[in-house]
Scaffold this motif. Structure first.
Motif, mmCIF file in Angstrom:
data_model
loop_
_atom_site.group_PDB
_atom_site.id
_atom_site.type_symbol
_atom_site.label_atom_id
_atom_site.label_comp_id
_atom_site.label_asym_id
_atom_site.label_seq_id
_atom_site.Cartn_x
_atom_site.Cartn_y
_atom_site.Cartn_z
ATOM 1 N N GLU A 10 11.329 -67.571 23.985
ATOM 2 C CA GLU A 10 11.415 -66.188 24.470
ATOM 3 C C GLU A 10 10.074 -65.725 25.045
ATOM 4 O OE1 GLU A 10 13.824 -63.727 24.577
ATOM 5 O OE2 GLU A 10 15.362 -65.189 24.043
ATOM 6 N N LEU A 11 8.996 -66.056 24.353
ATOM 7 C CA LEU A 11 7.672 -65.663 24.846
ATOM 8 C C LEU A 11 7.358 -66.336 26.173
ATOM 9 C CD1 LEU A 11 5.644 -65.697 21.510
ATOM 10 C CD2 LEU A 11 6.218 -63.692 22.886
ATOM 11 N N HIS A 12 7.697 -67.609 26.295
ATOM 12 C CA HIS A 12 7.462 -68.308 27.568
ATOM 13 C C HIS A 12 8.329 -67.721 28.682
ATOM 14 C CE1 HIS A 12 4.579 -71.415 26.592
ATOM 15 N NE2 HIS A 12 5.227 -71.658 25.462
ATOM 16 N N ASP A 14 9.362 -64.617 28.865
ATOM 17 C CA ASP A 14 8.737 -63.337 29.214
ATOM 18 C C ASP A 14 7.552 -63.547 30.145
ATOM 19 O OD1 ASP A 14 10.551 -62.018 27.597
ATOM 20 O OD2 ASP A 14 9.142 -61.704 25.938
ATOM 21 N N LYS A 15 6.740 -64.556 29.847
ATOM 22 C CA LYS A 15 5.567 -64.829 30.675
ATOM 23 C C LYS A 15 5.986 -65.240 32.092
ATOM 24 C CE LYS A 15 1.315 -67.473 30.918
ATOM 25 N NZ LYS A 15 0.529 -68.562 30.371
ATOM 26 N N LYS A 17 8.694 -64.344 33.674
ATOM 27 C CA LYS A 17 9.170 -63.133 34.346
ATOM 28 C C LYS A 17 7.994 -62.284 34.821
ATOM 29 C CE LYS A 17 13.372 -62.895 31.587
ATOM 30 N NZ LYS A 17 14.023 -62.190 30.469
ATOM 31 N N GLN A 18 6.986 -62.165 33.979
ATOM 32 C CA GLN A 18 5.811 -61.376 34.343
ATOM 33 C C GLN A 18 5.050 -62.024 35.494
ATOM 34 O OE1 GLN A 18 4.051 -61.415 30.492
ATOM 35 N NE2 GLN A 18 5.343 -59.772 29.709
ATOM 36 N N CYS A 42 0.258 -55.672 35.267
ATOM 37 C CA CYS A 42 1.002 -56.919 35.125
ATOM 38 C C CYS A 42 0.111 -57.997 34.490
ATOM 39 C CB CYS A 42 1.520 -57.359 36.480
ATOM 40 S SG CYS A 42 2.714 -58.687 36.403
ATOM 41 N N LYS A 45 -0.101 -57.479 30.794
ATOM 42 C CA LYS A 45 1.095 -57.959 30.101
ATOM 43 C C LYS A 45 1.090 -59.479 29.982
ATOM 44 C CE LYS A 45 4.076 -54.145 31.535
ATOM 45 N NZ LYS A 45 5.246 -53.801 32.362
ATOM 46 N N THR A 49 0.991 -61.492 26.502
ATOM 47 C CA THR A 49 2.029 -62.472 26.173
ATOM 48 C C THR A 49 1.408 -63.841 25.909
ATOM 49 O OG1 THR A 49 3.630 -61.263 27.519
ATOM 50 C CG2 THR A 49 4.194 -63.528 26.942
#
Length: 76
Positions: A10-12, A14-15, A17-18, A42, A45, A49
């Protein structure tokens, strides 16, 4: 411990997407002042992350090593 892998995935995600959002901002033709502010936000974030990924990996590394040792010893 499947939850460890799920959180890391999930963290990867999110990264990624950012980073995609950052790429869109870099290619944007909007007002420069707005784009600069958005890029800086950005980047914050992404950095946050990335720190979360490193922290989570550090916390769970001991757990993963213990599980692997137990599997190798045939205890699990």
């Amino acid at each position: 411990m499947r939850i460890i892998t799920i959180i890391l995935a999930e963290l990867h995600a999110d990264k990624l997407k950012q980073e995609h959002q950052l790429q869109q901002l870099i290619n944007s033709t909007a007002n420069v002042d707005e784009v600069v502010t958005d890029i800086k936000n950005c980047l914050r974030k992404i950095t946050e992350t990335d720190n979360m990924i490193q922290t989570w990996s550090g916390y769970t590394q001991g757990i993963n090593n213990t599980e692997q040792k137990q599997e190798n010893d045939g205890k699990v």
